[in-house]
Design an enzyme around this catalytic site. Sequence first.
Site, short mmCIF file in Angstrom:
data_model
loop_
_atom_site.label_atom_id
_atom_site.label_comp_id
_atom_site.label_asym_id
_atom_site.label_seq_id
_atom_site.Cartn_x
_atom_site.Cartn_y
_atom_site.Cartn_z
N HIS A 16 -93.01 -6.11 85.35
CA HIS A 16 -92.56 -7.40 85.88
C HIS A 16 -93.64 -8.46 85.66
O HIS A 16 -94.76 -8.16 85.25
CB HIS A 16 -92.16 -7.31 87.36
CG HIS A 16 -93.29 -7.12 88.33
ND1 HIS A 16 -93.12 -7.24 89.69
CD2 HIS A 16 -94.59 -6.83 88.14
CE1 HIS A 16 -94.27 -7.03 90.30
NE2 HIS A 16 -95.18 -6.78 89.38
N CYS A 35 -100.95 -10.86 88.79
CA CYS A 35 -99.52 -10.52 88.79
C CYS A 35 -98.69 -11.55 88.03
O CYS A 35 -97.51 -11.32 87.76
CB CYS A 35 -99.01 -10.40 90.22
SG CYS A 35 -99.76 -9.03 91.10
N HIS A 43 -95.87 -1.01 86.97
CA HIS A 43 -96.22 -0.24 88.17
C HIS A 43 -95.50 1.11 88.13
O HIS A 43 -94.38 1.20 87.60
CB HIS A 43 -95.79 -0.97 89.44
CG HIS A 43 -96.53 -2.23 89.69
ND1 HIS A 43 -97.83 -2.26 90.14
CD2 HIS A 43 -96.16 -3.52 89.54
CE1 HIS A 43 -98.22 -3.52 90.27
NE2 HIS A 43 -97.22 -4.31 89.91
N ASP A 81 -85.56 2.00 85.81
CA ASP A 81 -86.63 2.84 85.26
C ASP A 81 -86.90 2.48 83.80
O ASP A 81 -85.98 2.40 82.98
CB ASP A 81 -86.23 4.31 85.37
CG ASP A 81 -87.39 5.24 85.04
OD1 ASP A 81 -88.55 4.90 85.31
OD2 ASP A 81 -87.11 6.33 84.50
N HIS A 82 -88.19 2.25 83.50
CA HIS A 82 -88.62 1.85 82.15
C HIS A 82 -88.01 0.53 81.72
O HIS A 82 -87.83 0.27 80.52
CB HIS A 82 -88.35 2.95 81.12
CG HIS A 82 -89.28 4.12 81.26
ND1 HIS A 82 -89.24 4.98 82.33
CD2 HIS A 82 -90.30 4.56 80.48
CE1 HIS A 82 -90.17 5.90 82.20
NE2 HIS A 82 -90.84 5.66 81.08
NI NI Z 1 -97.12 -6.32 89.87
#
Ligand code: NI
Length: 137
Positions: A16, A35, A43, A81-82
């Site tokens: 992200h 971030c 993550h 996921d992924h």
């Molecule tokens: Ni993050």
Amino acid sequence: MPRVTVTRRLRFNAAHRVHNPALSDQENAAIFGKCNNPNWHGHNYILDVSVEGDIDDRTGYVFDLGALKQIVEREIVDKVDHRNFNLDVDFMESVIPTSENIIVAFWRLLNDRVKPARLARLVLWETENNYVEYTGG
Ligand code: NI
């Protein structure tokens, strides 16, 4: 009838960028720091899904945790996921992908899927040190 809470843990990896397009690049960098890195970061998330209910006389279970795993995989893990929360996940479109916003979106996806038990709590670990918790509302 005793009511008991049972929990299944699932894991997924996702990328992200925490970014608010309504703010300037400088403001985003100041608020979100690393971030906000334009080229994403990832993550290893951990999601704990807790459901509460009565103990079934026939099985002794509140909820079959294997069945709960399958529901969470179908409703959430298979979709994230992924993937990249900013680019690939339709239910996060136009939402800043903080753990706070992610966990509320997850709640909406799961809330009606665990009947006759009740979705009691979600806990989402973004790192070993940071987690968010949501109990609805
Ligand atoms: Ni993050």
